[in-house]
Write a protein that holds these residues in place. Structure first.
Motif, PDB file in Angstrom:
ATOM      1  N   LEU A 165       0.814  -1.214   0.000  1.00  0.00           N
ATOM      2  CA  LEU A 165       0.000   0.000   0.000  1.00  0.00           C
ATOM      3  C   LEU A 165       0.850   1.268   0.000  1.00  0.00           C
ATOM      4  CD1 LEU A 165      -2.852  -1.002   2.450  1.00  0.00           C
ATOM      5  CD2 LEU A 165      -2.854  -1.029  -0.036  1.00  0.00           C
ATOM      6  N   GLY A 166       2.009   1.217   0.601  1.00  0.00           N
ATOM      7  CA  GLY A 166       2.878   2.383   0.651  1.00  0.00           C
ATOM      8  C   GLY A 166       3.500   2.739  -0.686  1.00  0.00           C
ATOM      9  N   GLN A 167       3.460   1.832  -1.660  1.00  0.00           N
ATOM     10  CA  GLN A 167       4.062   2.080  -2.963  1.00  0.00           C
ATOM     11  C   GLN A 167       3.123   2.808  -3.922  1.00  0.00           C
ATOM     12  OE1 GLN A 167       5.205  -1.803  -4.266  1.00  0.00           O
ATOM     13  NE2 GLN A 167       7.070  -1.818  -3.026  1.00  0.00           N
ATOM     14  N   PHE A 168       1.839   2.897  -3.610  1.00  0.00           N
ATOM     15  CA  PHE A 168       0.883   3.580  -4.473  1.00  0.00           C
ATOM     16  C   PHE A 168       1.014   5.089  -4.323  1.00  0.00           C
ATOM     17  CE2 PHE A 168      -1.615  -0.414  -4.002  1.00  0.00           C
ATOM     18  CZ  PHE A 168      -1.766  -0.707  -5.345  1.00  0.00           C
ATOM     19  N   THR A 169       0.817   5.810  -5.428  1.00  0.00           N
ATOM     20  CA  THR A 169       0.681   7.261  -5.324  1.00  0.00           C
ATOM     21  C   THR A 169      -0.711   7.544  -4.770  1.00  0.00           C
ATOM     22  OG1 THR A 169      -0.251   7.531  -7.526  1.00  0.00           O
ATOM     23  CG2 THR A 169       2.174   7.615  -7.338  1.00  0.00           C
ATOM     24  N   ASP A 170      -0.959   8.775  -4.368  1.00  0.00           N
ATOM     25  CA  ASP A 170      -2.273   9.113  -3.818  1.00  0.00           C
ATOM     26  C   ASP A 170      -3.384   8.881  -4.842  1.00  0.00           C
ATOM     27  OD1 ASP A 170      -1.124   9.763  -1.431  1.00  0.00           O
ATOM     28  OD2 ASP A 170      -1.199  11.931  -1.747  1.00  0.00           O
ATOM     29  N   ASP A 171      -3.146   9.275  -6.094  1.00  0.00           N
ATOM     30  CA  ASP A 171      -4.164   9.088  -7.127  1.00  0.00           C
ATOM     31  C   ASP A 171      -4.452   7.613  -7.375  1.00  0.00           C
ATOM     32  OD1 ASP A 171      -4.511  11.800  -7.487  1.00  0.00           O
ATOM     33  OD2 ASP A 171      -3.001  11.912  -9.087  1.00  0.00           O
ATOM     34  N   GLU A 172      -3.396   6.806  -7.424  1.00  0.00           N
ATOM     35  CA  GLU A 172      -3.588   5.365  -7.605  1.00  0.00           C
ATOM     36  C   GLU A 172      -4.350   4.766  -6.428  1.00  0.00           C
ATOM     37  OE1 GLU A 172       0.360   4.035 -10.116  1.00  0.00           O
ATOM     38  OE2 GLU A 172       0.485   4.197  -7.939  1.00  0.00           O
ATOM     39  N   LEU A 173      -4.034   5.233  -5.240  1.00  0.00           N
ATOM     40  CA  LEU A 173      -4.689   4.723  -4.038  1.00  0.00           C
ATOM     41  C   LEU A 173      -6.184   5.043  -4.046  1.00  0.00           C
ATOM     42  CD1 LEU A 173      -3.858   3.204  -1.473  1.00  0.00           C
ATOM     43  CD2 LEU A 173      -3.665   5.412  -0.355  1.00  0.00           C
ATOM     44  N   PHE A 174      -6.545   6.280  -4.402  1.00  0.00           N
ATOM     45  CA  PHE A 174      -7.952   6.647  -4.487  1.00  0.00           C
ATOM     46  C   PHE A 174      -8.670   5.829  -5.551  1.00  0.00           C
ATOM     47  CE2 PHE A 174      -6.779  10.535  -2.203  1.00  0.00           C
ATOM     48  CZ  PHE A 174      -7.851  10.645  -1.342  1.00  0.00           C
ATOM     49  N   SER A 175      -8.021   5.639  -6.686  1.00  0.00           N
ATOM     50  CA  SER A 175      -8.620   4.869  -7.775  1.00  0.00           C
ATOM     51  C   SER A 175      -8.846   3.416  -7.360  1.00  0.00           C
ATOM     52  CB  SER A 175      -7.712   4.946  -9.000  1.00  0.00           C
ATOM     53  OG  SER A 175      -8.213   4.137 -10.023  1.00  0.00           O
ATOM     54  N   GLN A 176      -7.831   2.812  -6.754  1.00  0.00           N
ATOM     55  CA  GLN A 176      -7.951   1.426  -6.299  1.00  0.00           C
ATOM     56  C   GLN A 176      -9.034   1.279  -5.233  1.00  0.00           C
ATOM     57  OE1 GLN A 176      -6.343  -1.567  -7.086  1.00  0.00           O
ATOM     58  NE2 GLN A 176      -5.673  -0.464  -8.901  1.00  0.00           N
ATOM     59  N   ALA A 177      -9.079   2.215  -4.289  1.00  0.00           N
ATOM     60  CA  ALA A 177     -10.093   2.159  -3.233  1.00  0.00           C
ATOM     61  C   ALA A 177     -11.490   2.245  -3.831  1.00  0.00           C
ATOM     62  CB  ALA A 177      -9.875   3.282  -2.222  1.00  0.00           C
ATOM     63  N   TYR A 178     -11.674   3.126  -4.799  1.00  0.00           N
ATOM     64  CA  TYR A 178     -12.979   3.263  -5.454  1.00  0.00           C
ATOM     65  C   TYR A 178     -13.367   1.962  -6.150  1.00  0.00           C
ATOM     66  CZ  TYR A 178     -16.546   4.749  -8.740  1.00  0.00           C
ATOM     67  OH  TYR A 178     -17.695   4.839  -9.455  1.00  0.00           O
ATOM     68  N   ASP A 179     -12.427   1.386  -6.904  1.00  0.00           N
ATOM     69  CA  ASP A 179     -12.721   0.150  -7.636  1.00  0.00           C
ATOM     70  C   ASP A 179     -13.054  -1.001  -6.686  1.00  0.00           C
ATOM     71  OD1 ASP A 179     -12.348   1.367 -10.076  1.00  0.00           O
ATOM     72  OD2 ASP A 179     -10.250   0.727 -10.257  1.00  0.00           O
ATOM     73  N   TRP A 180     -12.257  -1.163  -5.629  1.00  0.00           N
ATOM     74  CA  TRP A 180     -12.499  -2.259  -4.696  1.00  0.00           C
ATOM     75  C   TRP A 180     -13.801  -2.062  -3.923  1.00  0.00           C
ATOM     76  CZ3 TRP A 180     -10.441  -6.947  -4.503  1.00  0.00           C
ATOM     77  CH2 TRP A 180      -9.255  -7.161  -5.178  1.00  0.00           C
ATOM     78  N   ARG A 181     -14.138  -0.813  -3.561  1.00  0.00           N
ATOM     79  CA  ARG A 181     -15.400  -0.572  -2.853  1.00  0.00           C
ATOM     80  C   ARG A 181     -16.583  -0.872  -3.770  1.00  0.00           C
ATOM     81  NH1 ARG A 181     -16.834  -1.470   1.658  1.00  0.00           N
ATOM     82  NH2 ARG A 181     -15.064  -0.337   2.475  1.00  0.00           N
ATOM     83  N   ARG A 182     -16.468  -0.509  -5.041  1.00  0.00           N
ATOM     84  CA  ARG A 182     -17.526  -0.810  -6.008  1.00  0.00           C
ATOM     85  C   ARG A 182     -17.711  -2.319  -6.137  1.00  0.00           C
ATOM     86  NH1 ARG A 182     -17.066  -2.152 -10.912  1.00  0.00           N
ATOM     87  NH2 ARG A 182     -14.934  -1.411 -11.117  1.00  0.00           N
ATOM     88  N   ARG A 183     -16.605  -3.048  -6.197  1.00  0.00           N
ATOM     89  CA  ARG A 183     -16.691  -4.507  -6.284  1.00  0.00           C
ATOM     90  C   ARG A 183     -17.326  -5.093  -5.022  1.00  0.00           C
ATOM     91  NH1 ARG A 183     -10.739  -6.134  -8.322  1.00  0.00           N
ATOM     92  NH2 ARG A 183     -11.583  -8.241  -8.160  1.00  0.00           N
ATOM     93  N   ALA A 184     -16.999  -4.527  -3.874  1.00  0.00           N
ATOM     94  CA  ALA A 184     -17.584  -5.011  -2.618  1.00  0.00           C
ATOM     95  C   ALA A 184     -19.086  -4.767  -2.589  1.00  0.00           C
ATOM     96  CB  ALA A 184     -16.919  -4.323  -1.426  1.00  0.00           C
ATOM     97  N   LEU A 185     -19.511  -3.626  -3.084  1.00  0.00           N
ATOM     98  CA  LEU A 185     -20.943  -3.317  -3.097  1.00  0.00           C
ATOM     99  C   LEU A 185     -21.711  -4.202  -4.064  1.00  0.00           C
ATOM    100  CD1 LEU A 185     -20.799   0.567  -2.898  1.00  0.00           C
ATOM    101  CD2 LEU A 185     -21.576  -1.016  -1.138  1.00  0.00           C
ATOM    102  N   HIS A 186     -21.017  -4.784  -5.016  1.00  0.00           N
ATOM    103  CA  HIS A 186     -21.663  -5.713  -5.943  1.00  0.00           C
ATOM    104  C   HIS A 186     -21.573  -7.159  -5.474  1.00  0.00           C
ATOM    105  CE1 HIS A 186     -21.621  -2.262  -8.715  1.00  0.00           C
ATOM    106  NE2 HIS A 186     -22.734  -2.835  -9.137  1.00  0.00           N
ATOM    107  N   GLY A 187     -21.080  -7.377  -4.261  1.00  0.00           N
ATOM    108  CA  GLY A 187     -21.139  -8.692  -3.649  1.00  0.00           C
ATOM    109  C   GLY A 187     -19.911  -9.559  -3.770  1.00  0.00           C
ATOM    110  N   GLU A 188     -18.804  -9.036  -4.233  1.00  0.00           N
ATOM    111  CA  GLU A 188     -17.589  -9.839  -4.334  1.00  0.00           C
ATOM    112  C   GLU A 188     -17.054 -10.116  -2.927  1.00  0.00           C
ATOM    113  OE1 GLU A 188     -13.326  -9.371  -6.451  1.00  0.00           O
ATOM    114  OE2 GLU A 188     -15.089  -8.656  -7.545  1.00  0.00           O
TER     115      GLU A 188
END
Length: 72
Positions: free
Chosen positions: A4-27
């Protein structure tokens, strides 16, 4: 996935958004990963202006089990 420490802030926000979306769809494993990414965001930024905490993480079926109106 990288540390997690290797991500830039923009990459981190993008990844968090994608993973939260996947979680909301039941993954199954997505909720834990989204939480870890959002925790790293809070660690770096403090209290971000995004509303990750306001997201409803329950599955869609649980959120819409009862209608919002009452049948007389």
């Amino acid at each position: 996935m990288r540390e997690l420490g290797q991500f830039t802030d923009d990459e981190l926000f993008s990844q968090a958004y994608d993973w939260r979306r996947r979680a909301l769809h039941g993954e199954n494993e997505a909720r834990g990963m989204a939480h870890a990414l959002e925790t790293e965001i809070r660690r770096r930024v403090g209290n971000p202006k995004t509303s990750f905490a306001a997201l409803d993480t329950r599955p869609l079926a649980a959120r819409f089990r009862h209608p919002w109106w009452r049948f007389w």
